[in-house]
Design an enzyme around this catalytic site. Structure first.
Site, short mmCIF file in Angstrom:
data_model
loop_
_atom_site.label_atom_id
_atom_site.label_comp_id
_atom_site.label_asym_id
_atom_site.label_seq_id
_atom_site.Cartn_x
_atom_site.Cartn_y
_atom_site.Cartn_z
N ASP A 63 27.35 1.42 -24.07
CA ASP A 63 25.95 1.09 -23.76
C ASP A 63 25.71 -0.41 -23.74
O ASP A 63 26.57 -1.21 -24.13
CB ASP A 63 25.00 1.79 -24.74
N ASP A 132 19.20 8.49 -36.69
CA ASP A 132 18.51 9.63 -36.08
C ASP A 132 19.48 10.58 -35.35
O ASP A 132 19.07 11.48 -34.64
CB ASP A 132 17.41 9.15 -35.11
N HIS A 134 21.71 9.69 -33.01
CA HIS A 134 22.11 9.33 -31.65
C HIS A 134 23.58 8.95 -31.56
O HIS A 134 24.17 8.45 -32.52
CB HIS A 134 21.20 8.23 -31.05
N GLU A 139 19.19 9.15 -27.56
CA GLU A 139 18.26 9.40 -28.66
C GLU A 139 17.95 10.90 -28.74
O GLU A 139 18.24 11.66 -27.81
CB GLU A 139 16.96 8.62 -28.41
#
Ligand code: PGA
Length: 256
Positions: A63, A132, A134, A139
């Protein structure tokens, strides 16, 4: 999933580094997927120390932030060259990091997917995990079949990453990330997680239901995924003793 719990982040990293070193010995032209963030820093330090031969290796990063100049100290281009690529004998033409400044994001993302396919697919993908759940920057509630595309960060991820930027308002909101479907096509995934902040996300990913609410949980469907943890990140696993027992009793030929 193979859950490998080690006493420290250093020890868990050493297992991960040995997995990569073995792959590069067996397949000198391997295609490696790379990750950024604080988690893989120890791994990259160890890989540099091992002086492996990267001449024929191709890499694809997971990313990149949208709109951050490549030269920005917090861009993942800067991160990768500073923490790994600048210290190994990799050919620059074999390095692929999403271009967060492209003026046609969908076109760039389609090309990135095509480049991964043209390289023969990813042999081993390094992954971190967000608090979280990810993976990459996929996400919660990302499509489990998603491909490389633009994503908007959650406020939690923006807060988590504010430490790198000095303040929350400097963290870009958009990123380009490989999709979950892209990650699932890697032949092998190597997920690392350290510290107490990751314990809940790890427990949900490994022992919870498969759900896009914890994107890493989809790795339960992946045939070859190793999860390298320190004790703190493993703290909420119900079956930790079993995972330790499995690792300690591997047949000789399976030892890492
Ligand atoms: P971290 O980030 O390694 O900085 O904790 C992990 C991630 O967001 O995937």
């Amino acid at each position: 999933m193979e859950i490998i719990i080690q006493p420290s982040a250093e020890a868990a990293t050493s297992v991960a580094a040995r997995v990569i070193a073995r792959l590069l010995r067996e397949k000198p032209d391997a295609v490696i997927g790379l990750a950024t963030g604080s988690t893989p820093l120890l791994l990259y330090r160890e890989l540099i120390r091992m002086k492996l031969d990267w001449r024929k290796v191709t890499t694809f990063n997971l990313d990149e932030y949208v709109g951050l100049p490549k030269e920005h100290p917090q861009s993942y281009h800067s991160f990768m060259w500073e923490n790994l690529l600048g210290h190994i004998n990799i050919a620059k033409k074999n390095v692929h990091i999403p271009d967060g400044n492209t003026n046609d994001i969908p076109k760039f993302c389609a090309k990135y997917e095509k480049q991964i396919r043209a390289a023969g697919g990813i042999d081993l993908q390094v992954l971190g995990i967000g608090t979280d759940g990810h993976i990459g920057f996929n996400e919660p509630t990302s499509s489990l079949a998603s491909r490389t595309r633009i994503k908007t960060l959650t406020q939690r991820t923006v807060q988590d990453n504010a430490r790198f930027f000095g303040s929350e308002d400097k963290v870009p909101h958009h990123v380009i990330t490989m999709g979950i479907g892209t990650i699932m096509e890697a032949r092998q995934n190597l997920l690392l997680a350290f510290g107490p902040k990751k314990a809940r996300a790890i427990a949900e990913a490994v022992e919870g239901p498969i759900t896009s609410v914890n994107p890493a949980s989809v790795l339960q469907m992946h045939p070859v995924t190793k999860v390298c943890l320190d004790e703190e990140a493993a703290a909420q696993l119900q079956r930790a003793d079993y995972y330790r027992w499995v690792f300690d009793n591997k047949p000789g030929w399976q030892k890492i």
